[in-house]
Design an enzyme around this catalytic site. Sequence first.
Site, PDB file in Angstrom:
ATOM      1  N   HIS A   1     -13.991  -2.041  17.669  1.00 14.11           N
ATOM      2  CA  HIS A   1     -12.468  -2.963  17.628  1.00 14.11           C
ATOM      3  C   HIS A   1     -11.609  -2.314  18.319  1.00 14.11           C
ATOM      4  O   HIS A   1     -10.602  -2.831  18.675  1.00 14.11           O
ATOM      5  CB  HIS A   1     -12.292  -2.982  16.327  1.00 14.11           C
ATOM      6  CG  HIS A   1     -11.659  -1.943  15.637  1.00 14.11           C
ATOM      7  ND1 HIS A   1     -12.563  -0.852  14.925  1.00 14.11           N
ATOM      8  CD2 HIS A   1     -10.296  -1.332  15.532  1.00 14.11           C
ATOM      9  CE1 HIS A   1     -11.667   0.292  14.725  1.00 14.11           C
ATOM     10  NE2 HIS A   1     -10.552  -0.148  14.962  1.00 14.11           N
TER      11      HIS A   1
HETATM   12  C1  UD1 Z   1      -5.195  -1.088  14.282  1.00 15.04           C
HETATM   13  C2  UD1 Z   1      -4.941   0.205  14.522  1.00 15.04           C
HETATM   14  C3  UD1 Z   1      -6.302   1.084  14.790  1.00 15.04           C
HETATM   15  C4  UD1 Z   1      -7.033   0.994  13.718  1.00 15.04           C
HETATM   16  C5  UD1 Z   1      -7.239  -0.477  13.307  1.00 15.04           C
HETATM   17  C6  UD1 Z   1      -8.189  -0.439  12.128  1.00 15.04           C
HETATM   18  C7  UD1 Z   1      -2.793   0.587  15.771  1.00 15.04           C
HETATM   19  C8  UD1 Z   1      -2.211   0.828  17.231  1.00 15.04           C
HETATM   20  N1  UD1 Z   1      -4.215   0.294  15.991  1.00 15.04           N
HETATM   21  O1  UD1 Z   1      -5.911  -1.729  15.301  1.00 15.04           O
HETATM   22  O2  UD1 Z   1      -5.963   2.473  15.213  1.00 15.04           O
HETATM   23  O3  UD1 Z   1      -8.398   1.403  13.980  1.00 15.04           O
HETATM   24  O4  UD1 Z   1      -6.160  -0.953  13.070  1.00 15.04           O
HETATM   25  O5  UD1 Z   1      -8.824  -1.867  11.867  1.00 15.04           O
HETATM   26  O6  UD1 Z   1      -2.216   0.702  14.966  1.00 15.04           O
HETATM   27  N2  UD1 Z   1      -5.546  -9.477  13.270  1.00 15.04           N
HETATM   28  C9  UD1 Z   1      -5.924 -10.488  12.491  1.00 15.04           C
HETATM   29  N3  UD1 Z   1      -5.815 -10.000  11.042  1.00 15.04           N
HETATM   30  C10 UD1 Z   1      -5.121  -8.903  10.685  1.00 15.04           C
HETATM   31  C11 UD1 Z   1      -5.130  -7.796  11.550  1.00 15.04           C
HETATM   32  C12 UD1 Z   1      -5.131  -8.089  12.917  1.00 15.04           C
HETATM   33  O7  UD1 Z   1      -6.308 -11.436  12.911  1.00 15.04           O
HETATM   34  O8  UD1 Z   1      -5.147  -8.730   9.572  1.00 15.04           O
HETATM   35  C13 UD1 Z   1      -5.661  -9.488  14.576  1.00 15.04           C
HETATM   36  C14 UD1 Z   1      -4.602  -9.823  15.467  1.00 15.04           C
HETATM   37  O9  UD1 Z   1      -5.152 -10.925  16.816  1.00 15.04           O
HETATM   38  C15 UD1 Z   1      -3.953  -8.835  16.039  1.00 15.04           C
HETATM   39  C16 UD1 Z   1      -5.350  -8.055  16.406  1.00 15.04           C
HETATM   40  O10 UD1 Z   1      -6.089  -8.404  15.391  1.00 15.04           O
HETATM   41  O11 UD1 Z   1      -3.295  -9.275  17.283  1.00 15.04           O
HETATM   42  C17 UD1 Z   1      -5.021  -6.513  16.579  1.00 15.04           C
HETATM   43  O12 UD1 Z   1      -4.132  -6.107  15.275  1.00 15.04           O
HETATM   44  P1  UD1 Z   1      -3.514  -4.698  15.322  1.00 15.04           P
HETATM   45  O13 UD1 Z   1      -3.234  -4.311  13.786  1.00 15.04           O
HETATM   46  O14 UD1 Z   1      -2.243  -4.826  16.266  1.00 15.04           O
HETATM   47  O15 UD1 Z   1      -4.523  -3.552  15.744  1.00 15.04           O
HETATM   48  P2  UD1 Z   1      -5.895  -3.284  15.507  1.00 15.04           P
HETATM   49  O16 UD1 Z   1      -6.695  -3.772  16.458  1.00 15.04           O
HETATM   50  O17 UD1 Z   1      -6.326  -4.018  13.923  1.00 15.04           O
HETATM   51  N1  UDP Z   2     -14.936  -1.139   6.866  1.00 27.09           N
HETATM   52  C1  UDP Z   2     -15.042  -2.222   5.978  1.00 27.09           C
HETATM   53  N2  UDP Z   2     -15.555  -3.315   6.383  1.00 27.09           N
HETATM   54  C2  UDP Z   2     -15.953  -3.676   7.536  1.00 27.09           C
HETATM   55  C3  UDP Z   2     -15.666  -2.630   8.395  1.00 27.09           C
HETATM   56  C4  UDP Z   2     -15.271  -1.293   8.113  1.00 27.09           C
HETATM   57  O1  UDP Z   2     -14.698  -2.087   4.788  1.00 27.09           O
HETATM   58  O2  UDP Z   2     -16.385  -4.807   7.841  1.00 27.09           O
HETATM   59  C5  UDP Z   2     -14.458   0.237   6.390  1.00 27.09           C
HETATM   60  C6  UDP Z   2     -15.334   1.111   6.798  1.00 27.09           C
HETATM   61  O3  UDP Z   2     -16.124   1.442   5.678  1.00 27.09           O
HETATM   62  C7  UDP Z   2     -14.199   2.562   6.995  1.00 27.09           C
HETATM   63  C8  UDP Z   2     -12.808   1.730   7.632  1.00 27.09           C
HETATM   64  O4  UDP Z   2     -13.199   0.237   7.319  1.00 27.09           O
HETATM   65  O5  UDP Z   2     -13.977   3.118   5.743  1.00 27.09           O
HETATM   66  C9  UDP Z   2     -12.585   2.093   8.841  1.00 27.09           C
HETATM   67  O6  UDP Z   2     -11.861   1.158   9.453  1.00 27.09           O
HETATM   68  P1  UDP Z   2     -11.655   0.740  10.874  1.00 27.09           P
HETATM   69  O7  UDP Z   2     -12.944   0.868  11.730  1.00 27.09           O
HETATM   70  O8  UDP Z   2     -11.040  -0.784  10.909  1.00 27.09           O
HETATM   71  O9  UDP Z   2     -10.575   1.695  11.552  1.00 27.09           O
HETATM   72  P2  UDP Z   2     -10.599   3.225  11.955  1.00 27.09           P
HETATM   73  O10 UDP Z   2     -11.341   4.058  11.039  1.00 27.09           O
HETATM   74  O11 UDP Z   2     -11.284   3.164  13.531  1.00 27.09           O
HETATM   75  O12 UDP Z   2      -9.066   3.505  11.926  1.00 27.09           O
END
Ligand code: UD1
Ligand code: UDP
Length: 362
Positions: free
Chosen positions: A205
């Site tokens: 992601h």
């Molecule tokens: C964010 C964090 C990343 C983390 C990830 C965990 C930053 C810069 N990035 O990335 O470090 O690893 O969360 O998962 O803070 N969206 C939805 N529903 C949601 C949330 C997001 O549909 O509940 C979609 C939207 O299209 C949004 C995109 O995901 O634009 C990105 O969401 P955003 O929170 O900006 O960044 P992540 O890629 O989730």
């Molecule tokens: N995770 C989850 N469901 C999923 C994918 C990940 O519960 O479908 C959990 C996973 O076990 C871990 C956390 O989400 O604890 C990791 O989050 P993510 O990969 O979104 O963010 P990152 O760790 O890269 O910031």
Amino acid sequence: MKICIILGTRPEIIKMSPIIRECEQRNLDYFVLHTGQHYSYNMDRVFFEQLELPDAKYNLDIGSGSHAEQTGKMLIGIEKILLKEEPDVVLVEGDTNTVVAGALAAVKLHIKVGHVEAGLRSYYREMPEEINRIVADHCADYLFAPTEKAKEILLGEGIEEEKIFVTGNTIVDAVYQNLEIAQKKANILAELGLEKQNYFLVTAHRQENVDNKQRFDGILKGLQLINKEYDMPVIYPIHPRARKRMKEFGLNADGIELIEPLDYLSFLQLEANAKLVLTDSGGVQEETCILKVPCVTLRDNTERPETLEVGSNMLAGTQPEKILNMVEKMINKKKDWENPFGDGKAGKRIIKILMKLEDKNA
Ligand code: UD1
Ligand code: UDP
């Protein structure tokens, strides 16, 4: 001592859960402020329900946006609540935009900042998380480093030793607290018709991967190669960012089973029983190390070098042949590595340290 716990995304909810539990058990004066960075049911609410966490006192409902837009709105919203609630300490966890906003809003109001998971560095500044980590660490008064290596990094950046505490990572607490329940309660293997040790699990992601057509395509081609080579299902619970980009770029995911993001217990069950995991997630690199499941990381660098050193993880980048090559190297790896991330008591330790320090300051 009044504590404000700020969180906003899936990994922060999971990694803050042991700290929230400890605050509940000790009946501390604390509240949770949710920025609303994640808001879809399966990225947010499901974790509160499943981990039986109390509702956040505040939810700013910030949602998605550009980095500046999202962080700016958070700063404004967080500041208002901190002025009203006047906590003694703000706790943030990790490296998201929520973390940088929380740390910055608090330090400017002269509220003490505790950074959980301090001292991680990928040394790759194009990654938004790297900037967030550096800023949060340098705003913090209490730096809870998961490992000695993280502490060394902080010392190398001139942060005073008295502020740094090596506690382990709260992800170990979360895994230990939930794995047994997951193995008993979750039914995801049966639901997906999977056999233990006979499938690959994938998460990808990261902005630098999925927002880049060539890199994302490379990952998918790599997954298709391993699907053919090993004739095992490849299961990819796909983050909404990645789903959106895959559609926009018109990428081909044939041979890969795309499913919705999973709840924590289901994900833990899938992770613990996978033959091998491919990921660009930080938390998943740690969890596979703890669960003794081989991991191949779809990145060129990692801020979790401990996993490379103990041998649970290898970096593959996003070239298809390199991904296949790293899977070949890791798939039959002897699972005798040590868990470098602590003993599962990080949450308790962090709260104990905070209470002692705040008593001294009072
Ligand atoms: C964010 C964090 C990343 C983390 C990830 C965990 C930053 C810069 N990035 O990335 O470090 O690893 O969360 O998962 O803070 N969206 C939805 N529903 C949601 C949330 C997001 O549909 O509940 C979609 C939207 O299209 C949004 C995109 O995901 O634009 C990105 O969401 P955003 O929170 O900006 O960044 P992540 O890629 O989730
Ligand atoms: N995770 C989850 N469901 C999923 C994918 C990940 O519960 O479908 C959990 C996973 O076990 C871990 C956390 O989400 O604890 C990791 O989050 P993510 O990969 O979104 O963010 P990152 O760790 O890269 O910031």
